[in-house]
Scaffold this active site. Structure first.
Site, PDB file in Angstrom:
ATOM      1  N   CYS A  89      33.786   9.186 -26.265  1.00  0.00           N
ATOM      2  CA  CYS A  89      33.940   8.329 -27.441  1.00  0.00           C
ATOM      3  C   CYS A  89      33.638   6.875 -27.082  1.00  0.00           C
ATOM      4  O   CYS A  89      34.296   6.286 -26.208  1.00  0.00           O
ATOM      5  CB  CYS A  89      35.358   8.469 -27.997  1.00  0.00           C
ATOM      6  SG  CYS A  89      35.714   7.294 -29.308  1.00  0.00           S
TER       7      CYS A  89
ATOM      8  N   HIS B  72      42.988   7.650 -29.172  1.00  0.00           N
ATOM      9  CA  HIS B  72      41.927   8.263 -29.987  1.00  0.00           C
ATOM     10  C   HIS B  72      42.503   9.090 -31.137  1.00  0.00           C
ATOM     11  O   HIS B  72      43.290  10.002 -30.921  1.00  0.00           O
ATOM     12  CB  HIS B  72      41.033   9.164 -29.126  1.00  0.00           C
ATOM     13  CG  HIS B  72      39.908   9.764 -29.907  1.00  0.00           C
ATOM     14  ND1 HIS B  72      38.669   9.175 -29.965  1.00  0.00           N
ATOM     15  CD2 HIS B  72      39.852  10.850 -30.709  1.00  0.00           C
ATOM     16  CE1 HIS B  72      37.891   9.881 -30.771  1.00  0.00           C
ATOM     17  NE2 HIS B  72      38.584  10.918 -31.231  1.00  0.00           N
TER      18      HIS B  72
ATOM     19  N   HIS C 257      38.532   3.630 -37.409  1.00  0.00           N
ATOM     20  CA  HIS C 257      38.295   2.190 -37.360  1.00  0.00           C
ATOM     21  C   HIS C 257      38.319   1.629 -38.768  1.00  0.00           C
ATOM     22  O   HIS C 257      37.909   2.289 -39.719  1.00  0.00           O
ATOM     23  CB  HIS C 257      36.969   1.855 -36.671  1.00  0.00           C
ATOM     24  CG  HIS C 257      35.785   2.597 -37.211  1.00  0.00           C
ATOM     25  ND1 HIS C 257      35.529   3.911 -36.871  1.00  0.00           N
ATOM     26  CD2 HIS C 257      34.789   2.221 -38.061  1.00  0.00           C
ATOM     27  CE1 HIS C 257      34.425   4.313 -37.488  1.00  0.00           C
ATOM     28  NE2 HIS C 257      33.962   3.310 -38.230  1.00  0.00           N
TER      29      HIS C 257
HETATM   30  P1  DGP Z   1      31.085   3.733 -39.461  1.00  0.00           P
HETATM   31  O1  DGP Z   1      29.755   3.981 -40.093  1.00  0.00           O
HETATM   32  O2  DGP Z   1      32.157   3.397 -40.488  1.00  0.00           O
HETATM   33  O3  DGP Z   1      31.487   4.862 -38.521  1.00  0.00           O
HETATM   34  O4  DGP Z   1      30.919   2.420 -38.602  1.00  0.00           O
HETATM   35  C1  DGP Z   1      30.760   2.392 -37.217  1.00  0.00           C
HETATM   36  C2  DGP Z   1      30.397   0.984 -36.860  1.00  0.00           C
HETATM   37  O5  DGP Z   1      30.488   0.871 -35.454  1.00  0.00           O
HETATM   38  C3  DGP Z   1      28.969   0.566 -37.225  1.00  0.00           C
HETATM   39  O6  DGP Z   1      29.047  -0.472 -38.196  1.00  0.00           O
HETATM   40  C4  DGP Z   1      28.358   0.055 -35.940  1.00  0.00           C
HETATM   41  C5  DGP Z   1      29.544  -0.060 -35.011  1.00  0.00           C
HETATM   42  N1  DGP Z   1      29.271   0.279 -33.633  1.00  0.00           N
HETATM   43  C6  DGP Z   1      28.736   1.434 -33.170  1.00  0.00           C
HETATM   44  N2  DGP Z   1      28.638   1.406 -31.833  1.00  0.00           N
HETATM   45  C7  DGP Z   1      29.126   0.200 -31.444  1.00  0.00           C
HETATM   46  C8  DGP Z   1      29.304  -0.417 -30.182  1.00  0.00           C
HETATM   47  O7  DGP Z   1      28.992   0.125 -29.114  1.00  0.00           O
HETATM   48  N3  DGP Z   1      29.830  -1.669 -30.170  1.00  0.00           N
HETATM   49  C9  DGP Z   1      30.189  -2.304 -31.330  1.00  0.00           C
HETATM   50  N4  DGP Z   1      30.694  -3.528 -31.220  1.00  0.00           N
HETATM   51  N5  DGP Z   1      30.059  -1.749 -32.537  1.00  0.00           N
HETATM   52  C10 DGP Z   1      29.521  -0.510 -32.595  1.00  0.00           C
END
Ligand code: DGP
Length: 117
Positions: free
Chosen positions: A6, A48, A100
């Site tokens: 994850c 988690h 989240h």
């Molecule tokens: P959702 O579509 O609601 O599951 O949003 C997941 C969000 O997580 C998306 O807006 C991009 C963000 N995200 C994905 N991988 C990473 C990462 O490695 N670092 C950060 N800061 N954000 C991430």
């Protein structure tokens, strides 16, 4: 329990970098990699859980929601306003399977914006 596959567990553990805006023993808040708004912060529990409908202990869930205000203060959007979103499951296009909360703000939004899909 930590899920080794994850990405958000890895951020919570500090194993991969993120721009953190708040952290305590239970949660961490960090800037979204692909911001949809001038302020786009994600709040996660360090433990988690798959999504907001998962079996999250009440205290953790309350702490997660309480952190929304903390992040709004830290990001300077408490007074101007902000939106929170918790995409949950496939139909909502949840792309990371670790619960989240998106905190979005910093500019006026229209109804329904952003879609985050
Ligand atoms: P959702 O579509 O609601 O599951 O949003 C997941 C969000 O997580 C998306 O807006 C991009 C963000 N995200 C994905 N991988 C990473 C990462 O490695 N670092 C950060 N800061 N954000 C991430």
């Amino acid at each position: 329990m930590k899920d080794n596959d994850c990405i958000f567990c890895k951020i919570a553990a500090g194993d991969i970098p993120a721009t953190k805006v708040y952290e305590d023993d239970v949660v961490v808040a960090f800037k979204d990699l692909n911001p949809m708004m001038p302020v786009h912060t994600l709040i996660i529990p360090k433990e988690h859980y798959d999504n907001i409908a998962d079996d999250i202990p009440d205290a953790t869930l309350a702490h997660l929601m309480r952190t929304v205000g903390t992040v709004a203060d830290a990001q300077g959007v408490r007074e101007t306003g902000f939106r929170i979103i918790a995409n949950t499951g496939a139909d909502a296009c949840q792309s990371v399977g670790h619960v989240h909360i998106h905190v979005l703000g910093g500019a006026p939004m229209n109804d329904g914006d952003p879609s985050l899909s």
